[in-house]
Design a protein around this motif. Structure first.
Motif, short mmCIF file in Angstrom:
data_model
loop_
_atom_site.label_atom_id
_atom_site.label_comp_id
_atom_site.label_asym_id
_atom_site.label_seq_id
_atom_site.Cartn_x
_atom_site.Cartn_y
_atom_site.Cartn_z
N GLN A 1 0.66 -0.97 -0.02
CA GLN A 1 0.05 0.05 -0.12
C GLN A 1 0.97 1.20 0.04
O GLN A 1 0.61 2.31 -0.90
N PHE A 2 1.90 0.94 0.65
CA PHE A 2 2.96 2.60 0.62
C PHE A 2 3.42 2.62 -0.69
O PHE A 2 3.41 3.78 -0.96
N ILE A 24 2.20 1.60 -3.48
CA ILE A 24 1.05 2.21 -4.46
C ILE A 24 0.82 3.75 -4.29
O ILE A 24 0.53 4.45 -5.33
N TYR A 25 0.79 4.07 -2.88
CA TYR A 25 0.64 5.41 -2.59
C TYR A 25 1.64 6.33 -3.17
O TYR A 25 1.52 7.30 -4.07
N GLU A 26 2.98 6.01 -3.08
CA GLU A 26 4.20 6.74 -3.54
C GLU A 26 4.16 6.88 -5.04
O GLU A 26 4.29 7.95 -5.66
N LEU A 27 3.61 5.81 -5.85
CA LEU A 27 3.45 5.71 -7.26
C LEU A 27 2.49 6.76 -7.87
O LEU A 27 2.55 7.49 -8.60
N LEU A 28 1.23 6.66 -7.07
CA LEU A 28 0.17 7.45 -7.43
C LEU A 28 0.24 8.85 -7.06
O LEU A 28 -0.24 9.80 -7.76
N ASN A 29 0.95 9.06 -5.92
CA ASN A 29 1.01 10.45 -5.29
C ASN A 29 2.19 11.40 -6.15
O ASN A 29 1.87 12.36 -6.68
N SER A 30 3.18 10.81 -6.28
CA SER A 30 4.45 11.41 -6.85
C SER A 30 4.23 11.60 -8.45
O SER A 30 4.64 12.62 -8.91
N SER A 31 3.61 10.61 -9.07
CA SER A 31 3.46 10.80 -10.63
C SER A 31 2.23 11.37 -10.99
O SER A 31 2.13 12.14 -12.06
N TYR A 32 1.12 11.34 -10.19
CA TYR A 32 -0.09 11.80 -10.74
C TYR A 32 -0.82 12.35 -9.69
O TYR A 32 -1.91 13.05 -10.10
#
Length: 448
Positions: free
Chosen positions: A263-264, A266-274
């Motif tokens: 979950q961490f 996925i959060y970093e992927l979705l937050n930093s890129s989008y």
């Protein structure tokens, strides 16, 4: 003991903020922080100009700030630029909060000045205590680690050369060097979260640990290093788990190393890129575990869709209804180019029943959760606040002379099948605050 002037010069050199070949635009409000920054830059021999914003929100106070800054710029013999903004009118036009409108206006003007007069850097007078306050603001808003790193020393051509200094050190320098400054009366108002932290929370922590500022400086440095380490790791993971095709990204969670907290990551992927926020990612991960294929989640300009265990991220289509569920206790949700912030409070905390259109105050006990947020549709109707009869949303928008592009961005918030708020314009009369109201949901729309 190192003087503030020496520490200032060392901090600029150590962080490679500017050189003596640069032309630096100093943003000076008249407060002690920016007036000290002006003194330090001129004392160290840098080439500077002074930019002052008069937002015309505090009457004579605003004008007196302007006079002081202009006099100081003349005393130092540096260029002075001043602009008076119609901030209140801009807030009404855009639905932004005062802070958001003022920030957008001033940074656009600073950029324009830099281009016109050849300034290579813009200096902002944030200091160490500002960064600590930002840490607590983001902590209370439920941000991720990235939001707990405080204020950056440099972002592009914007620099913050006082981040090494505390508010106490800056004030002591001003007094010792007889630097005039003005105190913004709004800094004493506890209606703002930052002031509640500055005037209430932090003094109590300092009673426990007098070295709190120094301690937090070290904490923020370590948190920043941790985020830089995470950023590097996420770049490597991104290359392994994300596929790009025709403007659409697909994230494959099964490719994430089982040793990593999924979950961490996925959060970093979705937050930093989008730009997806923490509470949105939490809801997405819950739906992912439940196998909820087809469920959609929104950021400012992206939609993430769960598709058979994968996460598909794409730009929001113009005809996307942007339907999302707002659970009880939610902190925020996106609607087009705006974000809605939710605050739950008791009726006794409501001091002003007459609020501007970008804020809605509704009777929380009349709501049925989850609420639904979506674009308006033909056939939608509601009972506008202050009226007794139904009115079609389309007719309301026509009467309000709303342009076609604005109509396309219009959202509604629903409880069951009933519109609670024509977002940014009018609440439904059935959800207004009354003498029987006990609990209130306060919603604020901010343009992002």
């Amino acid at each position: 003991m190192t003087s503030l002037t020496d520490a200032f010069g060392h901090y600029i050199e150590e962080n490679h903020l500017v050189t003596h070949d640069d032309r630096i635009l100093l943003t000076v409000s008249g407060g002690v922080d920016s007036m000290v920054m002006l003194s330090l830059f001129t004392r160290c021999g840098y080439s500077v100009g002074v930019a002052h914003c008069n937002f015309q929100l505090r009457g004579a106070e605003s004008d007196e700030d302007e006079v002081l800054v202009e006099e100081e710029a003349k005393k130092y013999g540096v260029p002075f630029y001043n602009k008076r903004f119609e901030t209140a009118a801009e807030m009404e036009r855009t639905g932004e909060s005062m802070e958001m409108a003022a920030r957008r206006l001033r940074y656009a003007w600073f950029d324009a000045l830099s281009r016109e007069y050849g300034y290579t850097a813009i200096a902002i007078a944030h200091h160490a205590d500002d960064s600590i306050e930002t840490f607590f603001i983001n902590l209370l808003r439920g941000t991720g680690l990235r939001g707990l790193t405080g204020i950056s020393t440099q972002v592009g051509h914007i620099i913050r050369p006082l981040m090494f200094a505390s508010r106490k050190e800056i004030l002591e320098y001003a007094v010792a060097n007889r630097i005039p400054f003005r105190e913004d009366s709004s800094n004493r108002s506890t209606k703002y979260l930052r002031n509640k932290i500055r005037l209430g929370l932090i003094p109590r922590i300092r009673e426990i640990n007098p070295k709190f500022t120094e301690l937090m400086r070290g904490n923020l440095e370590r948190l920043t290093d941790a985020q830089l380490f995470i950023n590097h790791g996420i770049e490597r993971i991104h290359a392994l788990v994300v596929e790009h095709r025709d403007g659409i990204d697909t994230i494959y969670p099964e490719r994430i190393d089982p040793a990593f907290p999924q979950q961490f990551v996925i959060y970093e992927l979705l937050n930093s890129s989008y730009g997806f926020k923490g509470d949105t990612v939490d809801a997405l991960c819950r739906a992912l575990k439940q196998g909820a294929t087809g469920k959609r989640f929104y950021a400012r300009d992206r939609v993430a869709v769960i598709d058979r265990g994968r996460i598909v991220v794409a730009p929001i289509a113009p005809d996307d209804a942007c339907i999302c569920q707002v659970e009880r206790g939610a902190l925020r949700s996106y609607c087009g180019n705006a974000v809605l912030y939710y605050e739950y409070c008791n009726i006794d905390e409501i001091r002003n029943f007459g609020v501007p259109p970008h804020i809605a105050q509704v009777d929380a006990d009349r709501l049925r959760y989850p609420l639904t947020l979506r674009r308006w549709r033909e056939g939608d109707w509601f009972i506008p606040y202050g009226m007794t009869g139904r009115k079609k949303v389309s007719d309301f928008l026509i009467d309000a002379k709303v342009s076609v592009p604005e109509k396309q961005r219009q959202f509604v918030l629903l409880s069951g099948d009933e519109i609670v708020w024509l977002v940014g314009r009018r609440i439904d009369d059935r959800y207004r605050l009354t003498h029987d109201t006990e609990n209130v949901l306060r919603i604020t729309k901010e343009i992002v």
